[in-house]
Design a protein around this motif. Structure first.
Motif, PDB file in Angstrom:
ATOM      1  N   GLN A  39       9.574  -2.907   0.400  1.00 36.79           N
ATOM      2  CA  GLN A  39      10.783  -3.368   1.094  1.00 36.79           C
ATOM      3  C   GLN A  39      10.586  -3.781   2.329  1.00 36.79           C
ATOM      4  O   GLN A  39      11.696  -4.258   3.170  1.00 36.79           O
ATOM      5  CB  GLN A  39      11.573  -1.412   1.322  1.00 36.79           C
ATOM      6  CG  GLN A  39      11.916  -1.081   0.408  1.00 36.79           C
ATOM      7  CD  GLN A  39      12.900   0.740   0.635  1.00 36.79           C
ATOM      8  OE1 GLN A  39      13.305   0.492   1.382  1.00 36.79           O
ATOM      9  NE2 GLN A  39      12.610   1.654  -0.472  1.00 36.79           N
ATOM     10  N   VAL A  40       9.827  -3.623   3.291  1.00 36.23           N
ATOM     11  CA  VAL A  40       9.431  -4.077   4.943  1.00 36.23           C
ATOM     12  C   VAL A  40       8.071  -5.157   4.767  1.00 36.23           C
ATOM     13  O   VAL A  40       7.261  -4.521   4.569  1.00 36.23           O
ATOM     14  CB  VAL A  40       9.685  -2.906   5.264  1.00 36.23           C
ATOM     15  CG1 VAL A  40       9.716  -3.860   7.020  1.00 36.23           C
ATOM     16  CG2 VAL A  40      10.790  -2.323   5.573  1.00 36.23           C
ATOM     17  N   MET A  41       8.258  -6.421   4.124  1.00 36.24           N
ATOM     18  CA  MET A  41       7.036  -6.903   3.354  1.00 36.24           C
ATOM     19  C   MET A  41       6.884  -7.986   3.406  1.00 36.24           C
ATOM     20  O   MET A  41       7.795  -8.581   2.744  1.00 36.24           O
ATOM     21  CB  MET A  41       6.522  -6.646   1.982  1.00 36.24           C
ATOM     22  CG  MET A  41       5.043  -6.925   1.361  1.00 36.24           C
ATOM     23  SD  MET A  41       4.679  -6.042  -0.077  1.00 36.24           S
ATOM     24  CE  MET A  41       5.495  -7.367  -0.973  1.00 36.24           C
ATOM     25  N   ASP A  42       5.858  -8.975   3.900  1.00 36.58           N
ATOM     26  CA  ASP A  42       6.120 -10.141   4.240  1.00 36.58           C
ATOM     27  C   ASP A  42       5.599 -11.206   2.755  1.00 36.58           C
ATOM     28  O   ASP A  42       5.826 -12.041   2.474  1.00 36.58           O
ATOM     29  CB  ASP A  42       6.649 -11.130   5.047  1.00 36.58           C
ATOM     30  CG  ASP A  42       4.929 -10.867   6.328  1.00 36.58           C
ATOM     31  OD1 ASP A  42       4.058 -10.631   5.657  1.00 36.58           O
ATOM     32  OD2 ASP A  42       4.305 -11.348   6.901  1.00 36.58           O
ATOM     33  N   ALA A  95       8.090   2.051  -1.107  1.00 43.35           N
ATOM     34  CA  ALA A  95       9.433   2.020  -0.400  1.00 43.35           C
ATOM     35  C   ALA A  95       7.930   0.930   0.929  1.00 43.35           C
ATOM     36  O   ALA A  95       8.875   0.500   1.676  1.00 43.35           O
ATOM     37  CB  ALA A  95       9.281   3.161   0.611  1.00 43.35           C
ATOM     38  N   SER A  96       6.979   0.954   1.113  1.00 41.21           N
ATOM     39  CA  SER A  96       6.460  -0.638   1.900  1.00 41.21           C
ATOM     40  C   SER A  96       6.928  -1.418   1.166  1.00 41.21           C
ATOM     41  O   SER A  96       7.048  -2.352   2.712  1.00 41.21           O
ATOM     42  CB  SER A  96       5.247  -0.104   1.163  1.00 41.21           C
ATOM     43  OG  SER A  96       4.683   0.940   1.721  1.00 41.21           O
ATOM     44  N   TRP A 109       0.986  -1.154  -0.159  1.00 35.76           N
ATOM     45  CA  TRP A 109       0.255  -0.064  -0.150  1.00 35.76           C
ATOM     46  C   TRP A 109       1.175   1.232   0.073  1.00 35.76           C
ATOM     47  O   TRP A 109       2.076   1.521   0.470  1.00 35.76           O
ATOM     48  CB  TRP A 109      -0.418   0.022   1.327  1.00 35.76           C
ATOM     49  CG  TRP A 109      -2.117  -1.025   1.165  1.00 35.76           C
ATOM     50  CD1 TRP A 109      -2.322  -1.555   2.265  1.00 35.76           C
ATOM     51  CD2 TRP A 109      -3.562  -0.215   0.347  1.00 35.76           C
ATOM     52  NE1 TRP A 109      -3.023  -2.543   2.457  1.00 35.76           N
ATOM     53  CE2 TRP A 109      -3.785  -1.346   1.008  1.00 35.76           C
ATOM     54  CE3 TRP A 109      -3.710   0.175  -1.040  1.00 35.76           C
ATOM     55  CZ2 TRP A 109      -5.284  -1.780  -0.276  1.00 35.76           C
ATOM     56  CZ3 TRP A 109      -4.817  -0.274  -1.222  1.00 35.76           C
ATOM     57  CH2 TRP A 109      -5.442  -1.014  -0.687  1.00 35.76           C
ATOM     58  N   ILE A 129       5.512   5.775  -2.154  1.00 36.66           N
ATOM     59  CA  ILE A 129       5.195   4.993  -1.409  1.00 36.66           C
ATOM     60  C   ILE A 129       5.023   3.640  -0.989  1.00 36.66           C
ATOM     61  O   ILE A 129       5.943   3.607   0.347  1.00 36.66           O
ATOM     62  CB  ILE A 129       4.508   6.268  -0.107  1.00 36.66           C
ATOM     63  CG1 ILE A 129       5.050   7.642  -0.221  1.00 36.66           C
ATOM     64  CG2 ILE A 129       3.475   5.427   0.958  1.00 36.66           C
ATOM     65  CD1 ILE A 129       3.500   8.381   0.719  1.00 36.66           C
ATOM     66  N   PHE A 172      -5.019  -8.556  13.891  1.00 36.41           N
ATOM     67  CA  PHE A 172      -3.908  -8.521  13.318  1.00 36.41           C
ATOM     68  C   PHE A 172      -2.638  -7.628  13.587  1.00 36.41           C
ATOM     69  O   PHE A 172      -1.661  -7.015  12.790  1.00 36.41           O
ATOM     70  CB  PHE A 172      -3.930  -8.284  11.324  1.00 36.41           C
ATOM     71  CG  PHE A 172      -4.792 -10.576  11.306  1.00 36.41           C
ATOM     72  CD1 PHE A 172      -3.912 -11.461  11.305  1.00 36.41           C
ATOM     73  CD2 PHE A 172      -6.135  -9.867  10.760  1.00 36.41           C
ATOM     74  CE1 PHE A 172      -4.055 -12.281  11.267  1.00 36.41           C
ATOM     75  CE2 PHE A 172      -6.176 -11.007  10.837  1.00 36.41           C
ATOM     76  CZ  PHE A 172      -5.595 -12.530  10.829  1.00 36.41           C
ATOM     77  N   GLY A 173      -3.038  -6.789  14.428  1.00 35.59           N
ATOM     78  CA  GLY A 173      -1.680  -5.993  15.164  1.00 35.59           C
ATOM     79  C   GLY A 173      -1.346  -5.513  14.666  1.00 35.59           C
ATOM     80  O   GLY A 173      -0.528  -4.096  14.728  1.00 35.59           O
ATOM     81  N   SER A 174      -2.517  -4.389  13.441  1.00 35.35           N
ATOM     82  CA  SER A 174      -2.445  -3.453  12.428  1.00 35.35           C
ATOM     83  C   SER A 174      -2.133  -1.508  13.770  1.00 35.35           C
ATOM     84  O   SER A 174      -1.324  -0.491  13.554  1.00 35.35           O
ATOM     85  CB  SER A 174      -3.344  -2.851  12.168  1.00 35.35           C
ATOM     86  OG  SER A 174      -3.330  -3.635  10.508  1.00 35.35           O
TER      87      SER A 174
END
Lengths: 442, 488
Positions: free
Chosen positions: B90-93, B87-88, B61, B84, B270-272
Motif C-alpha cells: 500500500q505504501v510502495m513506489d 499491506a506493505s 516484503w 503483511i 538508502f535510508g533503511s
C-alpha cells in the motif's frame, strides 16, 4: 497470547518439575509487529509470536537459571531440569537470602491493555505509515519512521506463593523527515493506539524539517541550552543507569553511593518512579511479582530512596521495592521514571535565553566517565540557535561532552508539558551551561 | 520435522499469493557464566527455537515468525507473512528486485576441535574464578578507600539452522561460537578505572571450539590488568591537543566497526535505518572515486575467514560467503549488500551480507568480518618512529553521528610517546575526528605479526533490535594530527 489460565498452568508445571528448594518461573510472551518506513515507502514489515519461560532454581544459596521457548510439557521439564542442574553445580552465593514471598498487598489496578492496540494490524499500520509518507511527500521531503505494536503478557510465580499475571499493549511510533539539508523528528508511545495522533506527529516532523533548512555552522563551546523532552530523557537515562547501578552503588562508584538524604541534583529537580501511573507505560508488578508503588528517587535534588529487588535487598539488608528487571547480573533499576513538571513552556525558555541552543534530541549518546556521569553524543533532527530570546535559525549538528550531574545541577527552568518517552515521562529543561565539543558540516 | 513444517510453509505462502518465499528454522542454545569478586554471579542457559517466513507479494516484503513448531502454526504464519506483504504494498513506489543467486543444497559447519558444551561446567567456573582471583590479588597502594575488583566471563553457543526457498535452496548450517574475557576495576571515592583482556565488552569471541577459549589464557593476563587498573588511578590525565595517535588492534577493531563497517552497509545508504541508527555519508556517487583514507588503508569484508564471528557458509538469504574489497589504497570501492539492495547500485549479485540474529528477525545488511588488511610496520617500529604522540589501548566508550562522520571514542588506557619511546601511563584517554579526515591521516599500519581477528558480539542495528556478532581483523595503526583529550 496464551492468557491467564494457560500461562499460570505453564508456571505451575515448571515449579512442579523442579526439585529445588525454591523455584521461580517467569513467562514473557505475546505478539509484536513493526512497520518501517524509508524514503516514503514501507521497506520492512514484520510480525512475531513468541513466549519464553525462565526458571530460577535455588538449593540453599546455590542458584541456577535456564530459559527456553519450547512450552510443550517436555520443553518446560527440560528448562526446569537445566535450571536445577546448574544450581547444583554452582557455588554458594552468600549474598542471596531468599526469593520474595507474597507481600500480602493486592496488585494495583492499572490500565496496561487496549483491545484497540491489540487489533491494530498490518493494514492499519500501513495506513499510519502512509500518513507520515504523504505529509512528507507533500512538502517535498522524505519520511522515514517506524510503528511498533505489541500485545504481550507477563506471568510470574514462585514456590513461596507469588502468582501474578498481566497482559499489556504498547505502541511506539517515530518519524524522521529529511530534506537534502535538514531533518525533523516526532515520536510518541502509548498503551492505547488511539492516544497517538499520527497526523500530528507527521506535521510536527515536517515543520521541524522545514525549520532546519539552510543550517549554519556554530563553533563548539559552552552554551545555554533548551532541551526538548527527548533530549532530557536521553540524558536522564544515564543518571538513572549509573546512579542506581547496584554494583557501582555498593562499591562506592555511583554518584549516589553514601549520599542517601543528601542533595545530589539541583533543588528544582524532583524525580520519582511509579509503575502504576497511566501517564507512563504502567505494569502492576516487577519481574519477581512484587507489587509496584510510587517511590521518590530525588526530591528537590535530594537522593531519597535506593531501589531493590529481592537479591539486592537481601544483600543490603533492605526490603525489595519492586524494581526487579528481567536481565541477569544487573540488579534492580527504576523502569517508570517521572520528572516533576515545572511551569515553563518551551517558548518561555527560549524567551529567557540571550544566546543558546535549542536541541530536539540527541543521537548515539554513550558514557565517557561514570563518576560524574560524563556522556558524549550528537544533536540531530532539529538544532537551533537562540539569540535575544528568539530562535534565530537552524545550526548544524553538534557533538557534546557533558557531565549529566552538572547539567542537572544547573537547571534553570523545567517544562510544564512532560512527554511520554517509553517508560519515562519527562519535561523540557533549560540548562544554564552545556558543553559542545565538536561540530559537523550538516 | 523440517519436512512437515518447512516445505508446507513455502507451499502455503505461494498459495496465498507469494511470488517468492523463504523459511529459516533455527534452534540455538547459549550458555554463559559470570564471576565477580570471588563469587559466581550468574550461570545461565538459554534455548531458542522458531522459524521465520519471508515473502514477496505484490512486489513488497512481508515477514512473520513464531516459536511454535507445529503444522498449523506454519500455515498461519505463512499466510500472515503474505498479508503483511500486501499491506506493505500500500505504501510502495517500486517493486522489490532480487539479485539472482544459484539455489544450492549444501551443509556448512564451524570447524570445532573441542565442543564447548562437552567441557564440564565446573571446569569453566574454576577457570573464571582463578582469573578473577589473580586480578584481585594484586597489591593495592596504601590507600584505605582503594578497591580492586575482578570479573571474568565465558559465553558459548550452538546454532543450527536450515534455509529453504521457493527458488530451490536447501542449506543447513551449524555455527558454534565461544569466548570470554577478564576485567579489572580499580576505584577510589573519586574515580573508577578499568582494564580488560583480551578485549573490552566481555572479552573476545570466535566461531570455534573450546580450543579458542583455552588459547586466550585468561589467567595469565589477569595480574597485568589488575596492576594496570590500579596504576591508572595514579596516572596523569590524557592531555588535550593535537598529536600523533597509535591505536592498538582492539581499539582499531572498534574504529573499523563504527567508521567503516556501518557506513558501507548499503541499506543505511538508502535510508533503511534513517529514523533509528542513521544513514551513511558513503552515497553511491562516491563509489570508485571517493578517497576514504590514505594509501595505507585497505579494507575487506571477508565471511570466509576461519574463526571470525562474521564467518559462515551462507548468509540468511542463501548467498554464499565471500570476500569483497571495500577500500583499496584508500579509495572506496564496494558496499556490503543483500539481494534486494545490490540491484539499487547496479550490482549483479549480493555480497552475501544479509544476516538475521534469530528466527524471529528478518535478514538485514550486516557486517561479516570487516578487516583492515595488514601493513608492514611492527608496533615497536611505529613507536620508534613517533617523536610526540599517544598510544591508546582497549575501547571504553564510543559515539558517532547519524551519518558516521563525527566520532568520539575513549580507551581504557593511554601511554605518552616521546622521542620514539613509550613514556608515562595516561588515564581517561579519548580522541575525536571526522571519518575520512581521520583515515586520511593514517600513515602506518601494523604487519601480519600484529594482526588479529577480533570478535564483536554486540553490534546493534534494526528495529526490532538485532544484536549481531561480527568480526574485525586489525593490527595497530598510526594517525597523524588527531585531537585528543576532549571534554576534560
Amino acid at each position: 497470547m496464551i492468557g491467564r489460565e494457560g500461562a499460570t498452568a505453564i508456571l505451575r508445571k515448571a515449579i512442579d518439575f523442579s526439585d529445588a528448594e525454591q523455584t521461580q518461573a517467569v513467562l514473557i510472551g505475546g505478539e509484536s509487529a513493526l512497520t518501517r518506513l524509508a524514503e516514503n515507502v514501507i521497506h520492512q514489515n514484520v510480525a512475531e509470536s513468541d513466549a519464553r519461560l525462565t526458571v530460577k532454581a535455588v538449593f540453599g544459596r546455590k542458584i541456577g537459571t535456564a530459559s527456553g521457548n519450547d512450552l510443550s510439557d517436555e520443553g518446560v521439564r527440560r528448562t526446569a531440569a537445566r535450571a536445577c542442574e546448574i544450581a547444583r553445580i554452582n557455588r554458594e552465593d552468600r549474598r542471596f537470602v531468599s526469593l520474595p514471598a507474597p507481600t500480602g498487598d493486592a496488585y494495583p489496578q492499572v490500565r496496561c491493555f487496549s483491545e484497540r492496540t491489540a487489533a491494530f494490524g498490518a493494514a492499519k499500520r500501513a495506513a499510519a505509515a502512509g500518513i507520515f509518507a504523504a505529509e512528507a511527500r507533500s512538502a517535498g521531503f522524505r519520511a522515514a519512521g517506524s510503528l511498533g505494536v505489541q500485545a504481550g503478557e507477563i506471568a510470574i510465580a514462585n514456590s513461596l506463593g507469588v502468582l501474578a499475571y498481566s497482559p499489556h499493549t504498547r505502541v511506539e511510533a517515530s518519524t524522521v523527515v529529511m530534506s537534502g539539508a535538514g531533518a525533523g523528528y516526532a515520536g510518541d508511545s502509548a498503551v492505547d493506539v488511539d492516544d497517538i495522533s499520527f497526523a500530528e506527529m507527521a506535521r510536527t516532523a515536517v515543520q521541524k524539517c522545514r525549520d532546519s533548512l539552510n543550517a549554519a555552522a556554530l563553533p563548539p563551546g559552552d552554551y545555554e541550552v533548551v532541551l526538548e523532552p527527548e533530549a532530557v530523557g536521553a540524558m536522564l537515562l544515564f543518571a538513572i543507569r549509573v546512579g542506581f547501578h547496584h554494583v557501582l552503588y555498593r562499591q562506592g562508584g555511583s554518584y549516589l553511593s553514601r549520599k542517601l538524604g543528601r542533595r545530589v541534583l539541583g533543588d528544582n529537580v524532583t524525580i520519582w518512579d511509579d509503575g502504576t501511573d497511566p501517564r507512563g507505560l504502567p505494569m502492576p508488578f516487577d519481574f519477581e511479582g512484587t507489587p509496584k508503588r510510587k517511590l521518590m528517587l530525588f526530591e528537590n535534588g535530594v537522593f531519597r530512596n535506593m531501589v531493590y529487588d529481592s537479591y539486592t535487598a537481601g544483600e543490603a539488608g533492605a526490603k525489595t521495592t519492586g524494581h526487579s528487571i528481567p536481565y541477569a547480573d544487573f540488579g534492580a533499576m527504576p523502569m517508570n521514571v517521572f520528572v516533576q513538571p515545572g511551569g515553563a513552556s518551551i517558548q518561555d525558555m527560549i524567551k529567557s535565553t540571550e544566546r543558546g541552543i535549542l536541541v530536539t534530541r540527541f543521537h548515539y549518546t554513550n558514557l565517557v566517565r561514570p563518576g560524574k556521569v560524563v556522556i558524549t553524543g550528537m544533536t540531530r533532527d532539529g538544532t537551533f540557535l537562540i539569540e535575544g530570546g528568539k530562535v534565530k535559525g537552524p545550526v548544524m549538528n553538534m557533538r557534546f561532552t557533558q557531565s549529566v550531574l552538572e547539567a542537572l545541577r544547573c537547571v534553570e527552568m523545567v517544562g510544564s508539558e512532560p512527554r511520554r518517552l517509553g517508560m519515562a515521562n519527562v519535561p523540557a529543561m533549560k540548562i544554564g551551561k552545556f558543553s559542545f565539543t565538536g561540530a559537523t558540516e550538516y | 520435522m523440517d519436512e512437515l513444517l518447512m516445505r508446507p510453509a513455502l507451499d502455503a505462502a505461494v498459495r496465498a499469493g507469494a511470488e517468492y518465499a523463504d523459511i529459516r528454522r533455527v534452534g540455538r542454545v547459549t550458555e554463559s557464566i559470570g564471576v565477580r569478586q570471588g563469587a559466581v554471579r550468574s550461570i545461565s542457559s538459554s534455548s531458542e527455537q522458531g522459524f521465520g517466513v519471508r515473502v514477496l507479494a505484490g512486489g513488497a516484503w512481508g515477514f512473520a515468525a513464531s516459536s511454535r513448531l507445529d503444522p498449523d502454526e506454519v500455515q498461519r504464519v505463512a499466510r500472515q507473512a503474505v498479508g503483511i506483504a500486501r499491506a506493505s504494498a500500500q505504501v510502495m513506489d517500486r517493486k522489490v528486485t532480487l539479485a539472482p543467486v544459484e539455489p544450492v543444497t549444501d551443509t556448512y559447519r564451524t570447524p570445532v576441535r573441542v565442543d564447548p558444551f562437552a567441557v564440564k561446567m565446573e571446569d569453566k567456573v574454576s577457570m573464571l574464578l582463578e582469573a578473577d582471583r589473580l586480578v584481585s590479588a594484586q597489591r593495592k597502594p596504601w590507600r584505605v578507600a582503594t578497591r580492586l575488583i575482578g570479573e571474568a566471563y565465558l559465553n558459548w553457543s550452538r546454532e543450527n539452522k536450515r534455509f529453504l526457498s521457493t527458488e530451490g535452496a536447501d542449506i543447513q548450517q551449524e555455527l558454534v561460537e565461544c569466548g570470554g574475557g577478564v576485567a579489572a576495576t580499580a576505584g577510589t571515592l573519586r574515580e573508577i578505572q578499568r582494564r580488560s583482556y583480551p578485549n573490552a565488552h566481555r572479552g573476545h569471541y570466535a566461531t570455534a571450539g573450546w580450543e579458542f577459549v583455552e588459547s586466550l589464557r585468561l589467567a595469565d593476563a589477569a595480574p597485568r590488568i589488575g596492576r594496570e587498573a590500579l596504576a591508572l588511578l595514579g596516572a596523569r590525565r590524557c592531555p588535550s591537543g593535537r598529536t600523533a595517535l597509535i591505536l592498538d588492534s582492539t581499539q582499531m577493531a572498534l574504529q573499523i566497526h563504527e567508521s567503516c563497517g556501518h557506513p558501507i552497509e548499503l541499506d543505511r545508504v538508502f535510508g533503511s535505518e534513517a529514523s533509528f541508527a542513521g544513514t551513511s555519508f558513503l552515497t553511491p556517487d562516491k563509489r570508485g572515486a571517493f578517497r576514504y583514507g590514505s594509501e595505507a588503508v585497505n579494507i575487506t569484508a571477508d565471511a570466509t575467514m576461519p574463526g571470525g564471528l562474521g564467518t559462515f557458509g551462507y548468509d540468511d538469504e542463501g548467498v554464499p560467503a565471500q570476500r569483497t574489497e571495500i577500500i583499496r589504497e584508500g579509495v572506496f570501492l564496494n558496499y556490503l549488500t543483500s539481494r534486494d539492495t545490490a540491484p539499487l547500485v547496479g550490482d549483479e549479485a549480493s555480497s552475501g551480507a544479509a544476516r538475521a540474529t534469530g528466527p524471529d528477525r528478518i535478514p538485514i545488511v550486516r557486517m561479516t568480518n570487516v578487516n583492515l588488511e595488514p601493513g608492514d610496520w611492527t608496533l615497536d617500529a611505529m613507536i620508534r618512529d613517533t617523536q610526540d604522540g599517544i598510544l591508546m589501548e582497549t575501547n571504553l566508550s564510543w559515539s558517532i553521528d547519524d551519518r558516521r562522520l563525527n566520532f568520539q571514542f575513549a580507551a581504557e588506557a593511554g601511554w605518552e610517546i616521546k622521542d620514539g619511546s613509550l613514556g608515562a601511563m595516561l588515564k581517561n584517554p579519548n580522541y575525536t575526528g571526522i571519518t575520512p579526515e581521520f583515515w586520511g591521516a593514517c600513515d602506518a599500519v601494523g604487519d601480519k605479526s600484529e594482526w588479529r581477528l577480533w570478535g564483536t558480539p554486540n553490534c546493534g542495528k534494526g528495529q526490532p533490535s538485532q544484536v549481531a556478532h561480527v568480526g574485525h581483523g586489525a593490527s595497530p595503526a598510526r594517525f597523524r594530527d588527531v585531537r585528543v583529550g576532549v571534554g576534560r
